[in-house]
Design an enzyme around this catalytic site. Structure first.
Site, PDB file in Angstrom:
ATOM      1  N   LEU A  67     -77.372  45.173 -31.516  1.00  0.00           N
ATOM      2  CA  LEU A  67     -77.202  44.269 -32.443  1.00  0.00           C
ATOM      3  C   LEU A  67     -77.860  42.651 -32.424  1.00  0.00           C
ATOM      4  CD1 LEU A  67     -73.207  44.811 -32.222  1.00  0.00           C
ATOM      5  CD2 LEU A  67     -74.759  45.303 -34.340  1.00  0.00           C
ATOM      6  N   GLY A  68     -78.201  42.454 -31.246  1.00  0.00           N
ATOM      7  CA  GLY A  68     -78.866  41.181 -31.026  1.00  0.00           C
ATOM      8  C   GLY A  68     -78.863  40.858 -29.353  1.00  0.00           C
ATOM      9  N   GLY A  93     -77.897  37.967 -26.965  1.00  0.00           N
ATOM     10  CA  GLY A  93     -76.860  36.666 -26.699  1.00  0.00           C
ATOM     11  C   GLY A  93     -77.361  35.744 -25.461  1.00  0.00           C
ATOM     12  N   ASP A 136     -72.031  26.016 -25.819  1.00  0.00           N
ATOM     13  CA  ASP A 136     -73.074  26.688 -26.468  1.00  0.00           C
ATOM     14  C   ASP A 136     -72.848  27.120 -27.843  1.00  0.00           C
ATOM     15  OD1 ASP A 136     -75.786  27.729 -26.709  1.00  0.00           O
ATOM     16  OD2 ASP A 136     -75.274  29.637 -25.569  1.00  0.00           O
ATOM     17  N   VAL A 165     -76.633  42.852 -26.762  1.00  0.00           N
ATOM     18  CA  VAL A 165     -75.428  43.324 -27.662  1.00  0.00           C
ATOM     19  C   VAL A 165     -75.717  44.510 -28.189  1.00  0.00           C
ATOM     20  CG1 VAL A 165     -73.576  42.598 -28.958  1.00  0.00           C
ATOM     21  CG2 VAL A 165     -74.957  40.956 -27.705  1.00  0.00           C
ATOM     22  N   PHE A 198     -77.061  35.558 -22.410  1.00  0.00           N
ATOM     23  CA  PHE A 198     -76.936  36.130 -21.165  1.00  0.00           C
ATOM     24  C   PHE A 198     -77.279  37.728 -21.165  1.00  0.00           C
ATOM     25  CE2 PHE A 198     -74.004  33.130 -18.662  1.00  0.00           C
ATOM     26  CZ  PHE A 198     -74.981  32.507 -18.145  1.00  0.00           C
ATOM     27  N   GLY A 199     -77.564  38.344 -22.523  1.00  0.00           N
ATOM     28  CA  GLY A 199     -78.123  39.679 -22.503  1.00  0.00           C
ATOM     29  C   GLY A 199     -78.081  40.197 -23.964  1.00  0.00           C
ATOM     30  N   LYS A 234     -71.838  43.746 -24.542  1.00  0.00           N
ATOM     31  CA  LYS A 234     -72.712  42.790 -24.163  1.00  0.00           C
ATOM     32  C   LYS A 234     -73.053  43.321 -22.650  1.00  0.00           C
ATOM     33  CE  LYS A 234     -72.249  38.166 -23.143  1.00  0.00           C
ATOM     34  NZ  LYS A 234     -71.911  36.775 -23.522  1.00  0.00           N
TER      35      LYS A 234
END
Ligand SMILES: *[C@@H]1O[C@H](CO)[C@@H](O)[C@H](O)[C@H]1NC(C)=O
Ligand SMILES: *[C@@H]1O[C@H](CO)[C@@H](O)[C@H](O)[C@H]1NC(C)=O
Ligand SMILES: *[C@@H]1O[C@H](CO)[C@@H](O)[C@H](O)[C@H]1NC(C)=O
Ligand SMILES: *[C@@H]1O[C@H](CO)[C@@H](O)[C@H](O)[C@H]1NC(C)=O
Length: 618
Positions: A339-340, A342, A459, A347, A344-345, A363
């Site tokens: 899905l993308g 983020g 963030d 998803v 930190f990692g 995630k």
């Protein structure tokens, strides 16, 4: 004692604590229904009986507690989820407190006591879930019971404005507040008041229950501004209240059909009655140790480290997933499910085996599992588990048994705000954008003011704003959340994180604060309004100049800030809303932290057209 017994015990306990029971242990929410809510999101937390559809206009935009015109009818409104009152395993009970304000005469003000709408009254109740409306429970039965002699286990705080012969305390003229325990009679716990004390305006009440002392205390601020209180000693479990109970408001109507009380605000918070997993484990371990020999002691020592880690991330709502379960749900983390990425990692979309579970977003945290990442993970899980707000992405669970750490969130279907503003998504209308701005404001307000100590997001950016299928916004990605030290207002000595395009330039000295979240919120507002990306340059000498904020600021000082509106909207927007969003954005991105508004003030300026907005200094 077998070698495998302890892990097995853990599994059984986790299953017991996480899965078996639907009631929310440690429930907490807070709603002010008088704040404009164009998306009607707030009222979705409530279940009305009978369903009154779209009748809120009749109630001045707040919650109708009873909107039927039928004589002698009754109505209820209750919270969508049950609250856990006691733990099935240990019998330990929850404490709670709730505050609400309501008006028996709708939102009409300045009524005099001779012309007040006349009604029996309304009650805050705790009873069986799901709640049901007993037939023939109108009038003085307040929608609580269908019969004057047989009562389902229900505790209610009644606000009564009409004397009923036979079951109200003798006070033929006045109002009264009472506590009803499995009965419509409140004789044992009641406070007589003068006529109009409850019906002539807004009344607010605090109800607290302390499971330790069994004390239920009710404090009421009357329509005339003075306060009164009553209390009762009761054990909710012994009174046969269900383990998972409904909470809400119940109202009875009499002969006067104009009687239509409204609920203006409601907050609730309860403790988790469950014994923490580690207490249960420790006591099991203690008895195991007694019974077992040196071998058991050795097993205890070798496994202690693992237990310690597991105990740390024990959480009240979310559940632990196995690596295999998540790997299967994401088709072995296949590319087409990505899905993308983020902060930190990566998803992935996950479909769990259990068909009752909605799809999730998994995630996978990258980087090696050093102690800092592990600490961040524990922080994220424990903090997130305590948070529950319609504008925050919900944490469903975590996994720490495979190599990478993983977090499992509810899947928010319409992807990120960033994709709709700058990517493949569809062009958002102004109404949608304005709602997104408010939604994220509400999420920040909850983080900053919702608990004892402010929680920083650190963030905030369009990438971390997820849109649901109705295009309502939820703030996600709490990898960077930290609890701020009380009194300090900021956290020193932490490294700079987050994308610098959205980051408070004042953060470079290492201190994040609620004001730095406000800066990022300001940039987000400007982006939502202009449709342009924030572009900061990494130039500490010049204070990280940002082309978006400076262009909008110039235009503001020339007196035509509205011209900065996203051209793709083709002028299809409310000009004064647009000006407000841009101006509040500019107020938030001021370099001097002291000049930035707090989130509550920002929401007031955004949502209330008559709330004054200060001029921006040159
Ligand atoms: C409502 O209740 C009152 C008192 O019990 C009764 O006198 C009246 O007839 C009832 N009205 C209706 C419409 O049922
Ligand atoms: C209240 O309303 C009644 C009926 O309209 C009127 O006669 C009375 O003067 C009013 N009382 C006050 C204090 O305004
Ligand atoms: C408000 O009402 C209460 C109860 O009837 C009464 O005791 C109190 O004096 C009133 N207070 C004011 C300020 O009128
Ligand atoms: C309820 O509690 C809140 C917070 O402690 C307080 O501000 C408010 O005045 C209380 N209201 C009443 C009616 O006691």
């Amino acid at each position: 004692m077998g070698y495998t017994r302890v892990p097995l015990l853990l599994l059984v306990l986790q299953a017991h604590l996480c899965l078996v029971s639907p009631g929310v242990a440690g429930l907490s929410f807070s709603y002010d229904f008088s704040i404009p809510d164009p998306g009607r999101i707030n009222r979705k937390i409530l279940r009305p009986l009978p369903d009154y559809g779209n009748s809120e206009n009749r109630c001045g935009g707040v919650i109708c507690l009873h909107s039927s015109y039928v004589k002698n009818s009754s109505a209820r409104v209750f919270y969508k989820q049950p609250v856990r009152l006691w733990d099935g395993l240990t019998g330990k009970r929850a404490s709670f407190s709730t505050s609400f304000s309501f008006s028996m005469s709708g939102l009409r003000v300045g009524l005099n006591t001779t012309t007040l709408p006349k009604g029996p009254g309304t009650a805050f109740f705790i009873g069986p879930f799901p709640s049901s409306l007993p037939p023939n429970s109108g009038g003085g039965l307040l929608g609580l019971f269908g019969d004057k002699s047989s009562f389902t286990p229900t505790v209610a705080v009644e606000f009564d404005t009409q004397w009923d012969d036979g079951w109200d305390p003798y006070d033929a003229t006045g109002d009264h507040v009472g506590i009803n325990v499995n009965s419509i009679h409140s004789d044992s716990y009641s406070r007589d008041l003068a006529k109009g004390d409850l019906a002539a305006g807004t009344v607010s009440a605090n109800v607290t229950y302390d499971a330790g002392s069994n004390l239920l205390e009710v404090t009421v601020r009357l329509a005339n501004g003075s306060t009164t209180s009553i209390s009762a000693l009761l054990n909710l479990k012994k009174q046969r209240l269900p383990q998972d109970a409904a909470i809400g408001f119940s109202t009875g109507k009499g002969e006067d059909t104009n009687f239509s009380p409204v609920l203006i605000s409601w907050s609730f918070s309860s403790t988790d009655p469950r014994t923490p997993l580690w207490v249960i484990i420790l006591s099991s371990v203690a008895s195991a140790l007694l019974a077992a020999s040196v071998v058991a002691t050795l097993i205890f020592f070798t496994m202690r480290k693992r237990w310690a880690a597991m105990m740390k991330i024990e959480s009240p709502v979310a559940k632990e997933f196995s690596y295999n379960e998540l790997s299967a749900s994401t088709n072995n983390f296949s590319e087409d499910r990505k899905l993308g990425a983020g902060s930190f990692g990566k998803v992935y979309r996950g479909d769990l085996k259990d068909p009752r579970m909605p799809p999730v977003a998994v995630k996978v945290l990258t980087g090696h599992m050093d102690s800092q990442i592990r600490k961040d993970f524990v922080t994220e899980v424990t903090t997130l588990c305590q948070l529950s707000h319609r504008n925050l992405v919900k944490l469903v669970g975590w996994c720490s048994d495979g190599k990478p750490l993983m977090l499992v969130y509810e899947l928010v279907t319409n992807r990120s705000l960033d994709e709709h503003l700058h990517g493949q998504g569809r062009l958002l209308t102004w109404t949608e954008r304005y709602q997104v701005a408010l939604d994220i404001g509400f999420a920040i307000e909850y983080l900053h003011n919702g608990s004892k100590e402010p929680i920083l997001h650190r963030d905030i950016k369009p990438d971390n704003v997820m849109l649901d299928d109705a295009f309502h916004a939820k703030l996600g990605d709490f990898g960077l959340v930290r609890q701020v030290n009380p009194g300090q207002g900021s956290l020193r000595g932490t490294t700079m994180i987050g994308s610098y395009h959205y980051m408070d330039p004042q953060c470079t000295n290492g201190s994040a604060s609620t004001a730095s979240d406000m800066y990022s919120f300001g940039v987000l507002l400007l982006e939502v309004a202009t449709g342009k990306r924030s572009q900061a340059s990494l130039d500490p000498e010049k204070g990280f100049p940002n082309s978006l904020t400076s262009t909008v600021r110039e235009s503001y000082h020339k007196g035509h800030v509205v011209e900065m509106a996203d051209a793709r909207l083709n002028g299809d927007f409310d000009k004064s809303q647009m000006a407000r969003v841009l101006t509040v954005g500019l107020l938030c991105v001021q370099l001097d932290r002291a000049l930035r508004p707090e989130i509550r003030e920002a929401i007031n300026m955004l949502s209330n057209p008559s709330h004054p907005v200060p001029q921006l200094g040159a």
